[in-house]
Design a protein around this motif. Structure first.
Motif, short mmCIF file in Angstrom:
data_model
loop_
_atom_site.label_atom_id
_atom_site.label_comp_id
_atom_site.label_asym_id
_atom_site.label_seq_id
_atom_site.Cartn_x
_atom_site.Cartn_y
_atom_site.Cartn_z
N UNK A 61 0.83 -1.21 0.00
CA UNK A 61 0.00 0.00 0.00
C UNK A 61 0.86 1.25 0.00
N UNK A 62 0.47 2.18 -0.85
CA UNK A 62 1.24 3.41 -1.05
C UNK A 62 0.31 4.46 -1.68
N UNK A 63 0.90 5.58 -2.06
CA UNK A 63 0.07 6.67 -2.56
C UNK A 63 -0.46 6.44 -3.97
N UNK A 64 0.16 5.53 -4.71
CA UNK A 64 -0.11 5.48 -6.14
C UNK A 64 -0.83 4.23 -6.62
N UNK A 65 -0.39 3.07 -6.17
CA UNK A 65 -1.01 1.82 -6.63
C UNK A 65 -1.01 0.83 -5.47
N UNK A 66 -2.10 0.75 -4.78
CA UNK A 66 -2.19 -0.08 -3.57
C UNK A 66 -2.99 -1.33 -3.85
#
Lengths: 405, 404
Positions: B183-188
């Motif tokens: 999980x991250x800001x762009x592609x979770x």
């Protein structure tokens, strides 16, 4: 009884009384015969499943048993195995390299002959996979450090960047010793030679710092080859970060005399020149320290010929990059981290004019470390050498227009 | 009182159980994800030499915790100028002999904050295989003898899945399914992966927001086993084999400290600590209690017997009543801390970032540090506790502290 004495083995090395009960055992059955051949020329059937792996685990089920058999081969197969990494995708390369690692470890533990001469020959052929050549180099290095060190001066222009890095590192060490010993002129010459070959940012900095102490003035901006001449337009609205996925006018057309509705009023293109040694293109300078906004930066690149290149970007704001109207990549990550060459985007430069558009998003965060609204970008060959023959910038008068950015 | 006295009279490091799956430290914070291991105790005090049984050199840094299966200890590291070398090492637990080492090359982004490193997520094991995940989202599976079973490059597959500060969510495994929470800001996403082949059994979109905490396995008698996926949004419980939603707690949670589980109750870092007890399938969990006085920092909560312990980054250890969340006492340790403590039989062992091991007597009315031992090396990873000793990985070495 050794494993080879068994008439057949399952994929996990145990005698397999009931053949072909599953796909896994079928694959293993097909592979074990190849494993028993044991010569360098015969590893192809074992390599094939490993080269066939693809995205999302495709081919893994067959690759595991094949890896087991391949990693049981004698060290004499190492050059052929490493050669099989040529053209392999990143996933396949890991399977193949890992098998080579185990073959080497087992061979060394058993006192088997390691084909060092063949590995050195393999290493010398720069057409081979960079990872495989690095493996060969490290095998030689562990066995005979002096022999490996003697190879490094020939690798200063090596296409395998890890090998080149060690070669440059060797030069830096020698130059440092000369500097410490008071041989200033010799040290400067060697540092400059290292600088000519260095491509890694940390090594470039490790060279330019002592050069400055030695009275030299290396031109960092030229060394890195930054794209510093841009047109900029903004701000557009990025409230709730929704502007990132919204196509504002510059994504539909590049009309440098155009006037558009922006966030808080009309916006038009202006000039933005970076003077920063590290290529920082600071959008805050022309547009102000804004929040929840989008800006676009545009430039043109003229190339004498068609050639492969990389657009190398560093950015801690949300971004998208279009090259000749094609969206290359983008990330809507804000204020996490930034470094030179953070993203490498392969492109094909066409002879003549090429267009480059960067979309840059600023979000709602108000902490001091979220003020930055900037990027740094350079165009290099695939090895990181700046393409200094390129002519960058939009020629005056600013009448450029394209159907797509 | 009897229990406490009894414990103190016991010989230190009493090994109570035979070698079974649960006797292994199989994942980040132990098999139950709460910093303890049934039957594994800590010594009443540390000897002057710290009780170091052995220490072994490591080829690179790591924030991951060691995991164990029987007499094998597995640890991950990253090395190289850009941390592109990803290592899995196996040591013999009894004497520290290196049994095997494997290296793969990162296929995803290795950029991260200088404090962390690419070997930040902890590996896990199902007792037959060891699974290692890295900040680059490279995922590799070996059998216990070091044979490569499969390899995945999750950023290779899903190119925008990365965090420029680094990823750290650890793996968990249950019912033949390995859970990778990316999980991250762009592609979770979260992927349930077949342990045998490395192929996705299911894949869920997850909130687009940075998240460094780890999932948990929720096991309790009479209820199906679930994966718990924590994020800033809350805690989503899914069925391991399908990824189907069992329930969803949506009141927010930490993106750093992870939930602890004990007997099916989840102690989630949410508004302090919120204790959640799953109910009927499809129904949201019951909130047993919520305490804003129990606020974990980077270290995750530890649950031991009838108490819960949380620690902030500076080193203030807070004890709470497990049944109610009532704060009982606070004790200042020497910080700062990144790692989560381990606990057993009225002792808690914590290692600060400078490598100072601190042993706390939990039976004292206000808790008390009874021993210290300085490893002299940076320690950011959580220790592992077994019946035979404690494993601590520093930036440079793997240490085993033996039973006296």
């Amino acid at each position: 009884m050794s494993q080879r004495d068994h008439p057949f083995h399952g994929p996990f090395g145990k005698p397999c009384p009931a053949l072909f009960r599953s796909l896994e055992s079928l694959v293993a059955g097909l592979l074990v015969g190849a494993a028993l051949w044991g010569t360098a020329a015969d590893i192809a059937p074992l390599v094939e499943p490993l080269r066939a792996v693809g995205p999302e685990g495709r081919g893994n089920a067959a690759a595991g048993p094949a890896w087991r058999q391949l990693s049981s081969q004698p060290p004499s197969t190492l050059p052929a195995l490493l050669a099989s990494m040529d053209g392999a995708n990143d996933i396949s390369a890991n399977y193949l390299r890992s098998a080579a690692e185990v073959i080497l470890q087992k061979g060394q533990a058993q006192g088997a002959a390691i084909p060092y001469a063949e590995l050195e020959s393999f290493l010398s052929e720069t057409r081979h996979d960079r990872r495989a050549r690095r493996f060969a180099y490290e095998t030689i290095l562990a066995h005979d450090p002096a022999a490996a060190a003697a190879l490094l001066p020939g690798m200063l222009d090596d296409p395998a960047m890890e090998l080149r890095r060690d070669a440059v590192g060797q030069l830096i060490d020698k130059a440092g010793k000369l500097q410490s010993g008071g041989s200033t002129n010799e040290a400067v010459a060697l540092f400059q030679k290292a600088l000519h070959h260095a491509r890694d940012v940390d090594q470039i900095e490790a060279i330019t710092a002592p050069l400055r102490k030695l009275g030299q003035s290396p031109d960092l901006a030229s060394l890195f080859g930054w794209v510093r001449s841009w047109k900029v337009i903004g701000p557009f609205d990025n409230t709730k970060r929704e502007g990132y996925d919204k196509a504002f006018p510059p994504e539909r057309e590049i009309k440098l005399d155009g006037v558009y509705d922006g966030k808080g009023g009309k916006v038009h293109w202006g000039d933005l020149e970076s003077r920063d040694d590290y290529g920082k293109v600071d959008v805050n300078l022309p547009l102000g320290k804004l929040k929840e906004t989008i800006a676009y930066c545009y430039t043109e690149v003229r190339s004498e010929r068609a050639q492969p290149a990389e657009i190398r970007l560093g950015c801690k704001n949300a971004w998208k990059v279009w090259f000749n109207g094609r969206l290359l990549f983008g990330r809507d990550e804000y204020h996490r981290n930034e470094e030179i060459d953070q993203y490498r985007l392969p492109v094909e430069l066409q002879a003549g004019r090429n267009t480059l558009l960067v979309k840059l998003g600023q979000n709602e965060q108000v902490e001091e470390w979220t003020v930055e609204w900037e990027f740094r970008l350079r165009i290099t060959d695939p090895l990181g050498t700046p393409l200094r023959s390129l002519k960058v910038g939009v020629p005056a008068p600013t009448t450029a227009s394209t159907a797509r950015p | 009182m009897i229990s406490s006295l009894h414990t103190r009279l016991l010989l230190p490091w009493v090994a109570l159980l035979p070698l079974v799956a649960d006797a292994n430290w199989t994942q980040f914070r132990g098999p139950d994800g709460n910093g303890t291991l049934a039957g594994a105790t800590l010594p009443s005090s540390l000897p002057a030499d710290g009780g170091v049984a052995w220490k072994a050199s490591l080829p690179g840094r790591g924030l991951s915790c060691p995991v164990t299966v029987g007499d094998k200890v597995f640890v991950t590291c990253s090395s190289g100028p850009r941390q592109t070398r990803l290592h899995v090492l196996c040591f013999r637990a009894s004497d520290g002999t290196k049994l095997w080492e494997r290296t793969v090359l990162a296929t995803g982004r290795t950029m991260c904050h200088e404090k962390t490193c690419v070997a930040a997520p902890s590996p896990t094991t199902d007792g037959e295989r060891v699974f290692a995940l890295y900040s680059s989202n490279d995922l590799v599976c070996f059998d216990l003898d070091g044979n490569l079973l499969w390899f995945r490059g999750l950023t290779h597959d899903y190119p925008n899945a990365s965090n420029s500060l680094g990823m750290s969510s650890s793996l968990v495994v249950a019912e033949g399914v390995l859970l990778a929470q990316v999980e991250n800001d762009t592609e979770s996403f979260a992927a349930g992966i077949d342990v045998r082949t490395g192929v996705n059994l299911w894949k869920l979109d997850r909130p687009k927001m940075a998240n460094w905490c780890s999932p948990v396995v929720i096991r309790s008698a009479g209820r199906p086993t679930l994966f718990g996926l924590q994020s800033g949004k809350g805690l989503l419980a899914v069925e391991p084999k399908t990824g189907g939603t069992a329930w969803n707690y949506t009141e927010g949670a930490s993106t750093v400290a992870s939930s602890a589980v004990r007997a099916g109750v989840i102690y989630a870092p949410s508004h302090g600590i919120t204790a959640l007890e799953p109910g009927s399938p499809g129904q949201p969990p019951s909130q047993l209690w919520r305490s804003s006085q129990l606020r974990p920092g980077t270290p995750s909560p530890v649950v031991l017997e009838d108490r819960i312990y949380v620690m902030n980054d500076a080193g203030v250890l807070t004890a709470g009543e497990l049944a109610t969340g009532k704060r009982l006492w606070q004790l200042r340790l020497k910080g700062p801390f990144s790692s989560t403590p381990v606990a057993g039989a009225n002792r808690l062992l914590a290692v600060n970032e400078k490598g100072l091991v601190q042993l706390v007597d939990l039976a004292k009315p206000e808790g008390e540090v009874v021993s210290e031992f300085d490893l002299g090396q940076t320690v950011l990873g959580t220790p592992s506790l077994t019946e035979g000793g404690v494993y601590i990985r520093s930036d440079a070495q793997l240490w085993k502290l033996r039973k006296p």
